[in-house]
Design a protein around this motif. Structure first.
Motif, PDB file in Angstrom:
ATOM      1  N   ALA A 287       0.825  -1.214   0.000  1.00 23.93           N
ATOM      2  CA  ALA A 287       0.000   0.000   0.000  1.00 23.93           C
ATOM      3  C   ALA A 287       0.852   1.254   0.000  1.00 23.93           C
ATOM      4  CB  ALA A 287      -0.928   0.002   1.210  1.00 23.93           C
TER       5      ALA A 287
ATOM      6  N   THR B 177      -1.410   4.713  -0.263  1.00 26.89           N
ATOM      7  CA  THR B 177      -2.732   4.243  -0.659  1.00 26.89           C
ATOM      8  C   THR B 177      -3.704   4.394   0.508  1.00 26.89           C
ATOM      9  OG1 THR B 177      -1.698   2.594  -2.095  1.00 26.89           O
ATOM     10  CG2 THR B 177      -4.041   2.308  -1.598  1.00 26.89           C
TER      11      THR B 177
ATOM     12  N   TYR C 296      -7.715   3.612   1.506  1.00 26.96           N
ATOM     13  CA  TYR C 296      -8.933   2.915   1.096  1.00 26.96           C
ATOM     14  C   TYR C 296     -10.147   3.723   1.527  1.00 26.96           C
ATOM     15  CZ  TYR C 296      -5.919  -0.907  -0.188  1.00 26.96           C
ATOM     16  OH  TYR C 296      -4.948  -1.666  -0.794  1.00 26.96           O
TER      17      TYR C 296
ATOM     18  N   GLU D 132     -15.314  -0.337  -2.901  1.00 23.39           N
ATOM     19  CA  GLU D 132     -13.963  -0.636  -2.430  1.00 23.39           C
ATOM     20  C   GLU D 132     -12.918   0.141  -3.224  1.00 23.39           C
ATOM     21  OE1 GLU D 132     -13.196  -4.789  -2.028  1.00 23.39           O
ATOM     22  OE2 GLU D 132     -15.188  -5.216  -1.241  1.00 23.39           O
ATOM     23  N   HIS D 133     -13.176   1.438  -3.404  1.00 26.33           N
ATOM     24  CA  HIS D 133     -12.243   2.283  -4.130  1.00 26.33           C
ATOM     25  C   HIS D 133     -11.038   2.620  -3.267  1.00 26.33           C
ATOM     26  CE1 HIS D 133     -16.093   3.715  -6.328  1.00 26.33           C
ATOM     27  NE2 HIS D 133     -15.620   2.612  -6.875  1.00 26.33           N
ATOM     28  N   ARG D 134      -9.928   2.934  -3.922  1.00 25.89           N
ATOM     29  CA  ARG D 134      -8.736   3.352  -3.203  1.00 25.89           C
ATOM     30  C   ARG D 134      -8.137   4.593  -3.866  1.00 25.89           C
ATOM     31  NH1 ARG D 134      -7.448  -1.180  -6.276  1.00 25.89           N
ATOM     32  NH2 ARG D 134      -5.457  -1.176  -7.414  1.00 25.89           N
TER      33      ARG D 134
END
Length: 241
Positions: A208, A223, A225, A231-233
């Motif tokens: 991440a 990254t 979340y 479940e977009h990041r």
């Protein structure tokens, strides 16, 4: 798929593929069904059903085996995938729209390169700075781009990035994301072993945080979340000096 396009394509490619040098003289050109079936590791009966159009849903493994046995070019592999896709009558559900607050957050990040990705790696939104350095051009998916002909020139550390992108897609597909599974099927055919070897052996989640090199840029990334459906990041990149 109208008029058995898949079957006609497979038969045409079989008949255009040179037979073994030991085959001797024969009345018809190209490979016989039995020869192609042996090369692909499938039965003659199954190949016959595919060519006649009585079976129009071959697995990804069978398609890859046939593509390899026929020595299809990258463009021909893409065409083969499109023939299969054209026969799919059920449209995937529309993805949930990004919240206005997420779009406002992206706008506030400019001129920082940043993007919002779904589990399959589609770029749902991004800052102009991300678009300028990402190399994606008309491509909208970071996994597909990583296994495109342009990727190795764009990513000096291509092997590491390819492994991470494949692992991210594998994790999403294993959790039941249909778009991720469909993209894995596509890339197993169009990118071949370059993708499949890394996807099949993915044994860890992608990082991440970390550092990537893109065409002259050394970028540290973080990254985040995002809560909610999809479940977009959010991935944000910072120049590393």
């Amino acid at each position: 798929m109208a008029d058995n396009a898949l079957g006609r394509f497979l038969r045409a490619r079989r008949e255009a593929t040179p037979p073994p040098s030991t085959a001797g003289r024969r009345r018809t050109p190209g490979l016989r069904r039995g020869e192609l079936a042996d090369r692909a590791g499938i039965s003659v009966e199954y190949l016959t059903r595919l060519e006649r159009g009585t079976d129009r849903s071959p697995s990804g493994q069978v398609l890859v085996a046939l593509a390899d046995a026929l020595a299809l070019s990258p463009d021909e592999r893409v065409h083969l995938y499109r023939l299969i896709k054209a026969d799919q009558t059920c449209a995937p559900p529309a993805p949930p729209p990004l919240r206005p607050t997420v779009l406002a957050m992206l706008a506030a990040l400019e001129p920082t390169p940043a993007c919002v990705l779904n589990p399959a790696g589609d770029v749902l939104a991004c800052t102009p700075a991300f678009r300028a350095i990402s190399g994606l051009d008309d491509e909208q998916n970071v996994v597909r781009f990583a296994f495109s002909p342009q990727a190795k020139a764009h990513y000096p550390d291509w092997e590491s990035i390819a492994v991470h992108r494949a692992a991210a897609l594998r994790a999403a597909a294993d959790l039941g994301d249909h778009a991720a599974a469909a993209l894995a099927f596509e890339l197993s055919l169009t990118a071949g072993a370059a993708f499949s070897d890394r996807y099949d052996t993915a044994a860890a989640l992608p990082p991440a945080i970390g550092v990537e090199r893109w065409a002259g840029h050394v970028l540290a990334f973080e990254t985040l979340y995002l809560p909610g459906e999809g479940e977009h990041r959010l991935v944000t990149y910072f120049s590393k000096h």
